[in-house]
Write an enzyme that holds these catalytic residues in place. Structure first.
Site, short mmCIF file in Angstrom:
data_model
loop_
_atom_site.label_atom_id
_atom_site.label_comp_id
_atom_site.label_asym_id
_atom_site.label_seq_id
_atom_site.Cartn_x
_atom_site.Cartn_y
_atom_site.Cartn_z
N LYS A 170 0.46 -0.64 -0.03
CA LYS A 170 0.14 0.70 -0.48
C LYS A 170 0.45 1.42 0.24
O LYS A 170 0.35 2.45 -0.49
CB LYS A 170 -0.59 0.17 1.04
N LYS A 238 0.46 11.34 6.02
CA LYS A 238 -0.12 9.70 7.42
C LYS A 238 0.65 9.11 5.77
O LYS A 238 1.55 8.52 6.40
CB LYS A 238 -1.79 9.76 7.64
#
Ligand code: NAD
Length: 299
Positions: A170, A238
């Site tokens: 990811k 993030k």
């Protein structure tokens, strides 16, 4: 099979709806009451804590913002591991740091709970139509056990390696998406300043080598000035933080990621953190004092 679902935000809500549509009994929890109420309306059962949800579920899915929330919801007070039965499976679909996936996995194993990390790509539209790309880390047998469930929410589910490998995959995805949006923004500013309509550029190049899923999804937002998330700038900060930390840890230099991170940080400081990441274009509009959307000088 009873499914628990914790984290009912932009992504969690449509994922729950698809599980309900497929006939699963779903029990939900979120700290935002309005999100829970919407899922109860859709047919889910509500519980007052992650512990209660876990106690009722064979499979517990978490879809939370980042590592600290996953640790709190799974390992904290009234968390999943206070309620989960031995042999149940935690499927963490949040995008978090791979090292934290490994830490949570160890805590689960100590309680006899199985766990995989299974973050997704595709955003809200693919969460709605159940065609997310799902990338999985963990034991292959556990992946096989939950495969059918994952395919209710996804168009593909690929086992990428041991625990944390889903989140490493990811991070690679998020680096490519961020850099792609920045490249599109930079190129469209070039065409705007040189007097060529960005929509014409898009029409001309989208079928060629420069075309991409990111370009197709984000150019309409960029050119219409619609920055409703989608995927928030703050969430992408993030992810790039996690990518930079992981890169530093394993010795992979990420110079382009570091540059785009500074663009995102500038936008966050300008109050755009809750806007869609296609608002990266605003960084270019600010430094070039030109608005791509209208092809006019910014007021
Ligand atoms: P979001 O902020 O819309 O939703 C997160 C939800 O988690 C919120 O409803 C929040 O109330 C809930 N939550 C936070 N702390 C909690 C706690 N302690 N207990 C219970 N609930 C809690 O975020 P999102 O866009 O749905 O993203 C979720 C995850 O999926 C993130 O890791 C994100 O990076 C990832 N993701 C998002 C997209 C996207 O396009 N939005 C795409 C792919 C992956």
């Amino acid at each position: 099979m009873k499914v628990g679902f914790i984290g009912l935000g932009i992504m969690g809500k449509p994922m729950v709806k698809n599980l309900l549509k497929a006939g699963y009994e779903v029990t939900v929890y979120d700290i935002i009451k309005e999100n829970v109420a919407l899922m109860v309306q859709a047919g889910a059962d509500e519980k007052k804590s992650a512990r209660e949800v876990a106690g009722l579920s064979d499979i517990i899915i978490t879809m939370l913002p980042n590592s600290p929330q996953v640790k709190e919801v799974v390992m904290g007070k009234d968390g999943v591991l206070e309620g989960a039965r031995e042999g149940s499976i935690l499927v963490d679909m949040s995008s978090i740091a791979p090292l934290v996936s490994q830490e949570v996995h160890r805590a689960c194993a100590a309680k006899g709970v199985k766990m995989i990390d299974a973050p997704v790509s595709g955003g809200e539209p693919k969460a709605v139509d159940g065609s997310l790309s799902i990338m999985v880390g963990g034991e292959k047998e556990v992946f096989n056990e939950v495969y059918d469930l994952l395919m209710v929410m996804g168009g593909s589910a690929v086992h990428c390696g041991k625990i944390g490998a889903g989140n490493t995959t990811k991070l690679a995805n998020q680096v490519i998406v961020a850099l792609n949006i920045a490249a599109v923004s930079e190129a469209f500013m070039l065409s705007t300043k040189a007097g060529v309509d960005p929509m014409k550029v898009f029409d001309a190049i989208k079928g060629g080598l420069a075309g991409s899923t990111v370009m197709n999804a984000k150019v309409p937002m960029i050119t219409s000035g619609n920055f409703k998330p989608g995927f928030k700038i703050d969430l992408h900060i993030k992810d790039l933080n996690n990518a930079l930390d992981t890169g530093h840890g394993v010795g992979a230099p990420l110079p382009l990621t570091a540059s785009v991170m500074e663009m995102l940080q500038t936008l966050h400081a300008d109050g755009c953190g809750q806007e869609d990441h296609s608002a990266i274009v605003k960084y270019y509009e600010k430094i070039a004092e030109t608005c791509i959307r209208m092809g006019k000088e910014e007021e």
